[in-house]
Design a protein around this motif. Structure first.
Motif, PDB file in Angstrom:
ATOM      1  N   TYR A  94      64.478   5.840  61.479  1.00 54.82           N
ATOM      2  CA  TYR A  94      63.951   6.698  60.434  1.00 54.82           C
ATOM      3  C   TYR A  94      65.111   7.173  59.578  1.00 54.82           C
ATOM      4  O   TYR A  94      66.287   7.045  59.954  1.00 54.82           O
ATOM      5  CB  TYR A  94      63.209   7.904  61.033  1.00 54.82           C
ATOM      6  N   THR A  95      64.823   7.730  58.405  1.00 54.92           N
ATOM      7  CA  THR A  95      65.847   8.180  57.466  1.00 54.92           C
ATOM      8  C   THR A  95      65.576   9.622  57.070  1.00 54.92           C
ATOM      9  O   THR A  95      64.432   9.978  56.748  1.00 54.92           O
ATOM     10  CB  THR A  95      65.874   7.284  56.219  1.00 54.92           C
ATOM     11  N   VAL A  96      66.616  10.447  57.104  1.00 49.43           N
ATOM     12  CA  VAL A  96      66.541  11.832  56.633  1.00 49.43           C
ATOM     13  C   VAL A  96      67.701  12.071  55.661  1.00 49.43           C
ATOM     14  O   VAL A  96      68.865  11.783  55.989  1.00 49.43           O
ATOM     15  CB  VAL A  96      66.626  12.832  57.805  1.00 49.43           C
ATOM     16  N   ASP A  97      67.378  12.563  54.481  1.00 47.84           N
ATOM     17  CA  ASP A  97      68.392  12.838  53.444  1.00 47.84           C
ATOM     18  C   ASP A  97      69.292  11.635  53.198  1.00 47.84           C
ATOM     19  O   ASP A  97      70.512  11.751  53.047  1.00 47.84           O
ATOM     20  CB  ASP A  97      69.238  14.057  53.826  1.00 47.84           C
ATOM     21  N   GLY A  98      68.676  10.453  53.171  1.00 42.69           N
ATOM     22  CA  GLY A  98      69.407   9.243  52.860  1.00 42.69           C
ATOM     23  C   GLY A  98      70.213   8.652  53.996  1.00 42.69           C
ATOM     24  O   GLY A  98      70.858   7.615  53.828  1.00 42.69           O
ATOM     25  N   VAL A  99      70.178   9.290  55.171  1.00 47.52           N
ATOM     26  CA  VAL A  99      70.935   8.808  56.326  1.00 47.52           C
ATOM     27  C   VAL A  99      69.965   8.189  57.322  1.00 47.52           C
ATOM     28  O   VAL A  99      68.997   8.834  57.739  1.00 47.52           O
ATOM     29  CB  VAL A  99      71.725   9.953  57.000  1.00 47.52           C
ATOM     30  N   GLU A 100      70.232   6.934  57.715  1.00 49.03           N
ATOM     31  CA  GLU A 100      69.369   6.271  58.683  1.00 49.03           C
ATOM     32  C   GLU A 100      69.808   6.611  60.098  1.00 49.03           C
ATOM     33  O   GLU A 100      70.996   6.639  60.406  1.00 49.03           O
ATOM     34  CB  GLU A 100      69.392   4.754  58.500  1.00 49.03           C
ATOM     35  N   HIS A 101      68.838   6.856  60.942  1.00 49.10           N
ATOM     36  CA  HIS A 101      69.084   7.169  62.349  1.00 49.10           C
ATOM     37  C   HIS A 101      68.307   6.183  63.210  1.00 49.10           C
ATOM     38  O   HIS A 101      67.243   5.689  62.816  1.00 49.10           O
ATOM     39  CB  HIS A 101      68.637   8.594  62.672  1.00 49.10           C
TER      40      HIS A 101
END
Length: 337
Positions: free
Chosen positions: A88-95
């Motif tokens: 998933y991605t939050v604030d443009g950062v993929e985790h």
């Protein structure tokens, strides 16, 4: 620690070597909760004739609890159901979180976490235990956020003498950045006198069912929703379900009531949820369980639909601000014959 009064008892226990909390209600009801995952192992209540009956289909051994087959009665944090590929991605950062042998990331991170006791209480007709744990940015690879998580279970009696099990799940963002949080609970309901669910009926007050792809993940956007006539009434004989419903319709008391009923005995189990906190109810007939397939029905109140971390349509609602709390409150009500 043990609390005992003339009417009630809350005490420590063990389950196949696993530490538990045991709540004994004055009317005879009994609840067993494992510290592992804050998982309910057993909820028993008396029938009208006084016979004590099991109402939840919990794990039968510590080995089953460790295996987590079916996520029986599990607390689901920080997501419920499936997360596509564990990414998933939050604030443009993929985790990327850990996935199982099938490449799936199911039902959050805390099913094996140890929950410590925060509080036990005996008040009027209610007994309650509150268990807590924390999520730190280094605790679970792929989820670099901080949460305090608390789950409370309460045994009580309703105004008409019905047995009640109350569940209150709370997540607090203790970090400095918004955190994606979607809560859920995964109880498996069983009605006395039925070895399978095939003689039972289910009623769901929903206006939409969730359409999924071959990976059982919701379709994108509005394509995920198909209108249905509310309430949805299904006979479970010959019916296999792994199905979510949404656009839930509250009753006159403002709660969404999903009812599992026996036409033969007249008894029922009702899962009540707040339509604003728990927007989805998911039904699973347990056909693939290793033990006891179709012996019980999972009726799961959830804050969001599956794969919520990857849905732009709920991205804003999903993020929990620093210092903010999110709750999921649900009750299971046993109406005796």
């Amino acid at each position: 620690m043990e609390i005992t009064t003339a009417r009630a008892r809350i005490e420590r226990g063990t389950f196949d070597g696993t530490s538990t909390w045991v709540l004994n209600h004055p009317d005879g009801a009994r609840l067993v909760v494992a510290e592992t995952g804050a998982t309910v192992l057993s909820w028993q209540a008396p029938r009208a004739d006084g016979e004590l009956v099991e109402l939840l289909d919990g794990y039968a051994s510590a080995a089953e609890l460790a295996e987590q087959d079916g996520y029986r009665n599990a607390v689901l944090v920080p997501w419920s159901n499936r997360l596509r590929g564990g990414r998933y991605t939050v604030d443009g950062v993929e985790h990327a979180v850990a996935t199982d042998e099938n490449g799936e990331a199911l039902h959050g991170l805390l099913t094996a976490a140890r929950f410590a006791r925060a509080q036990v209480s005996v008040r009027d007709s209610d007994l309650a235990v509150r268990l807590v744990t924390t999520v730190g940015p280094e605790d679970y690879p792929g989820y670099p956020f901080s949460l305090d998580v608390a789950v409370s279970y309460a045994l009580g009696i309703g105004s008409e003498g019905e047995a009640r099990l109350g569940v209150e799940l709370t997540a607090t963002n203790t970090g400095q950045a918004p955190a994606p949080v979607a809560l859920g609970w995964h109880p498996y309901l069983r009605l006395p006198g039925h070895t399978t669910i095939d003689d039972l009926e289910i009623e769901v007050p929903a206006r939409s069912r969730v359409l999924t792809d071959d990976a059982k993940l919701p379709l994108a956007g509005e394509a995920a929703l198909a209108g249905v006539a509310s309430p949805v009434r299904l006979a479970l004989a010959g019916t296999s379900l792994d199905q979510a419903f949404t656009d839930l319709v509250p009753d006159d008391d403002g709660v969404v009531a999903t009812v599992l009923r026996s036409p033969r005995t007249g008894e029922s189990l009702t899962v009540e949820q707040d339509p604003f906190e728990a927007r989805v109810v998911h039904l699973f007939t347990g056909d693939t369980l290793h033990r006891g397939p179709r012996a019980s029905l999972a009726v799961e109140p959830c804050g969001f639909m599956a794969d919520a971390f990857n849905r732009p349509d709920v991205a804003e609602a999903l993020l929990l601000a620093p210092g903010a709390q999110r709750q999921l409150v649900s009750d299971i009500v046993y109406r005796r014959s």
